[in-house]
Write an enzyme that holds these catalytic residues in place. Structure first.
Site, mmCIF file in Angstrom:
data_model
loop_
_atom_site.group_PDB
_atom_site.id
_atom_site.type_symbol
_atom_site.label_atom_id
_atom_site.label_comp_id
_atom_site.label_asym_id
_atom_site.label_seq_id
_atom_site.Cartn_x
_atom_site.Cartn_y
_atom_site.Cartn_z
ATOM 1 N N ARG A 20 35.962 31.735 36.728
ATOM 2 C CA ARG A 20 36.814 31.098 35.622
ATOM 3 C C ARG A 20 38.270 30.678 36.339
ATOM 4 N NH1 ARG A 20 37.178 33.979 30.537
ATOM 5 N NH2 ARG A 20 36.167 35.785 31.309
ATOM 6 N N GLY A 90 26.447 44.400 40.835
ATOM 7 C CA GLY A 90 27.002 45.133 39.826
ATOM 8 C C GLY A 90 28.146 46.233 40.102
HETATM 9 C C1 UD1 Z 1 33.059 46.397 33.219
HETATM 10 C C2 UD1 Z 1 32.218 47.534 32.494
HETATM 11 C C3 UD1 Z 1 32.507 47.528 31.059
HETATM 12 C C4 UD1 Z 1 34.128 47.539 31.003
HETATM 13 C C5 UD1 Z 1 34.755 46.542 31.535
HETATM 14 C C6 UD1 Z 1 36.235 46.291 31.489
HETATM 15 C C7 UD1 Z 1 30.208 47.900 33.899
HETATM 16 C C8 UD1 Z 1 28.895 47.894 34.122
HETATM 17 N N1 UD1 Z 1 31.012 47.584 32.742
HETATM 18 O O1 UD1 Z 1 32.394 45.191 32.657
HETATM 19 O O2 UD1 Z 1 31.988 48.843 30.408
HETATM 20 O O3 UD1 Z 1 34.393 47.470 29.563
HETATM 21 O O4 UD1 Z 1 34.458 46.380 32.835
HETATM 22 O O5 UD1 Z 1 36.819 45.096 32.002
HETATM 23 O O6 UD1 Z 1 31.001 48.511 34.864
HETATM 24 N N2 UD1 Z 1 32.715 43.892 40.677
HETATM 25 C C9 UD1 Z 1 32.361 43.980 42.150
HETATM 26 N N3 UD1 Z 1 31.078 44.093 42.551
HETATM 27 C C10 UD1 Z 1 29.959 43.757 41.646
HETATM 28 C C11 UD1 Z 1 30.588 43.431 40.332
HETATM 29 C C12 UD1 Z 1 31.827 43.520 39.986
HETATM 30 O O7 UD1 Z 1 33.124 44.474 42.818
HETATM 31 O O8 UD1 Z 1 28.956 43.790 42.037
HETATM 32 C C13 UD1 Z 1 33.901 43.939 40.644
HETATM 33 C C14 UD1 Z 1 34.731 42.684 39.938
HETATM 34 O O9 UD1 Z 1 35.026 41.859 40.760
HETATM 35 C C15 UD1 Z 1 35.653 43.348 39.074
HETATM 36 C C16 UD1 Z 1 35.196 44.779 38.560
HETATM 37 O O10 UD1 Z 1 34.127 44.857 39.435
HETATM 38 O O11 UD1 Z 1 37.042 43.419 39.568
HETATM 39 C C17 UD1 Z 1 34.749 44.665 36.981
HETATM 40 O O12 UD1 Z 1 33.519 43.681 36.978
HETATM 41 P P1 UD1 Z 1 33.463 42.914 35.896
HETATM 42 O O13 UD1 Z 1 32.258 42.075 36.046
HETATM 43 O O14 UD1 Z 1 34.573 42.217 35.293
HETATM 44 O O15 UD1 Z 1 33.264 43.988 34.881
HETATM 45 P P2 UD1 Z 1 32.287 43.670 33.394
HETATM 46 O O16 UD1 Z 1 30.857 43.401 33.557
HETATM 47 O O17 UD1 Z 1 33.230 42.903 32.377
#
Ligand code: UD1
Ligand code: CA
Length: 474
Positions: A20, A90
């Site tokens: 985004r 994830g």
């Molecule tokens: C996550 C939480 C959710 C919480 C929210 C707060 C999980 C499953 N869920 O959701 O409970 O309320 O954060 O913002 O954890 N990232 C990686 N690798 C991946 C996926 C994500 O490095 O494979 C990083 C992203 O770049 C980001 C962070 O992890 O910096 C969080 O990822 P994001 O996708 O924003 O988490 P949510 O699904 O929003």
């Protein structure tokens, strides 16, 4: 920080794509208050005295690693490692990648590279809640919790699980307490939980949040540290959110300065992209930007629309509107403005400009790598570079130091009490002796003696009764 003798190791998740943002730049390298989002998080980890900081990279990994390695290595005394997550399956999968880099004896704090404004004291409270033996979650109530993982509590109030928004039932979606994305947990507990994660959920991802269920199953206490300050857990996903966070951050900085007595004409039109220190009775007009380390002495006044980086401004100095002060990082390159100096409007002070007491620099004057001693003045349209200018020198309008011969830079020395007329060129290396005068329009290529008047220009010639040519009649 150590808790029960346990070291703190920080994992920063930064592998996500940031679609985004609609930018070629990886999301975590976008800047807030002049620093990359991820740098804010790394600096927070430094504030926790972390032992290891493990950054999980994926999208744009090379760029992220290159951007971070430099400042962090020079900075705090922790071990910074990058671990690649390919593909990104994830948040649980992200933290799994960090396992080999995490010793078993530490407390692990999980942060996100796109959540820049979490405060050190908040994380310290979370680590205390973890107490070396519990799973501690940072939580917050949101009126609109859409998209967040919901905190499921039993009738007793004890936490049972985190249910992701996409997996939640209507009833669960009504819960307003959400997981912030930040937890603290002993590595020895976390590691076996990570090994048990699966991706049987609405998004087909390995959810870090599933560790809550494992803790409950195992009888490990799950505790919340609940905060009310949404800014500390706000993530950046879009340019709009980035700008909102920037303004919120700047307003905090502005308020903190005003509480110390700094008078800001408008806290909404004020930006600090670094560290600004102000003594008593400082006044700052609208639309000023401060970058790097800037110190303003007592009674300093900054006019509207000034951009000032890496500078020390002495007591009582006045910086008139539209002045650009662009000091460098090192002591040598930082700009110094002496007490009582008057600078601008429309002045430009470049790296290494060192101005003494009551120096006056007027409009369209550029100073670079030059020392101007007390009382020196250059009031209009001038350039002084690679120079040493003595006390009380008056430097005329339109005069320049020609410091560059096309290959090397040379030094100009102007001794005390010299008067340089208008429109002079001082071809360096050259020394103008103390108390001397250089006539307007002179090009000076040789040293001049103290006290001498030097004029180096074609002699004025007048032809009396000169008849101008007349137009031919047809
Ligand atoms: C996550 C939480 C959710 C919480 C929210 C707060 C999980 C499953 N869920 O959701 O409970 O309320 O954060 O913002 O954890 N990232 C990686 N690798 C991946 C996926 C994500 O490095 O494979 C990083 C992203 O770049 C980001 C962070 O992890 O910096 C969080 O990822 P994001 O996708 O924003 O988490 P949510 O699904 O929003
Ligand atoms: Ca998110």
């Amino acid at each position: 920080m150590k808790q029960n003798g346990q070291a703190v190791d920080v994992v920063i998740m930064a592998a996500g794509k940031g679609t985004r943002m609609k930018s070629r730049l990886p999301k975590v390298l976008h800047r807030l208050a002049g620093r990359a989002l991820l740098q804010h998080v790394v600096d927070t980890a430094a504030g926790l005295n972390a032992r290891h900081v493990v950054v999980i990279t994926g999208h744009g990994a090379m760029e992220v690693e290159a951007a971070l390695a430099q400042p962090a290595r020079a900075g705090a005394g922790f071990d910074l490692k990058f671990v690649r997550q390919e593909p990104q399956l994830g948040t649980g999968h992200a933290v799994q990648q960090a396992v080999p880099a995490l010793p078993d004896d530490g407390v692990v704090v999980v942060l996100s590279g796109d959540v820049p404004l979490t405060q050190v004291d908040t994380l310290q409270a979370l680590i205390r809640a973890c107490d070396g033996s519990k799973l501690a979650l940072l939580t917050i109530d949101f009126a609109d919790p859409t998209g967040y993982g919901r905190i499921m509590r039993a009738g007793t109030g004890a936490m049972q699980a985190i249910v992701e928004h996409k997996d939640a039932s209507e009833a669960q979606r009504a819960i307003t307490e959400v997981y912030s994305g930040i937890m603290a947990v002993p590595a020895a507990l976390l590691k076996p939980w990570l090994a048990k994660l699966n991706n049987q959920n609405a998004q087909g991802e390995y959810y870090l949040t599933d560790v809550v269920k494992f803790a409950v199953e195992q009888g490990v206490p799950v505790v919340a540290h609940k905060i009310t300050d949404a800014l500390q857990v706000a993530g950046v996903n879009s340019p709009v959110q980035l700008a909102e966070l920037e303004r919120a951050y700047q307003l905090r900085v502005a308020k903190a300065l005003m509480e110390q007595g700094v008078r800001l004409a408008d806290p909404a039109r004020f930006d600090v992209r670094g560290e600004l220190q102000c003594a008593q009775d400082v006044e700052i007009d609208v639309n000023c930007i401060f970058a790097g380390r800037v110190e303003l002495g007592e009674g300093v006044r900054i006019g509207a629309n000034c951009v000032i980086s890496n500078a020390r401004i002495g007591a009582g100095a006045v910086i008139h509107p539209y002045t650009h002060i662009e000091g460098g990082n090192s002591d040598k390159d930082a700009v110094e403005v002496g007490p009582g100096a008057l600078i601008g409007p429309f002045a430009r002070l470049r790296p290494g400009a060192k101005l003494g007491q009551e120096v006056h620099i007027g409009n369209f004057v550029e100073i670079k790598n030059a020392t101007l001693a007390n009382g020196a003045k250059a009031n209009h349209l001038a350039y002084i570079g690679d120079s040493k200018v003595g006390e009380r020198v008056n430097y005329g309008a339109g005069s320049i130091t020609a410091n560059y011969d096309g290959a090397n830079k040379h030094t100009t020395v102007i001794e005390a009490d010299v008067h340089i007329g208008s429109n002079c060129v001082l071809v360096a290396p050259v020394t103008i002796g103390a108390g001397g005068t250089v006539g307007g329009g002179s090009t000076i290529t040789k040293d001049t003696a103290p006290g001498a008047l030097t004029v180096a220009r074609a002699k004025q010639v007048s032809i009396t009764n000169w008849q101008r040519p007349e137009k031919k009649k047809k």
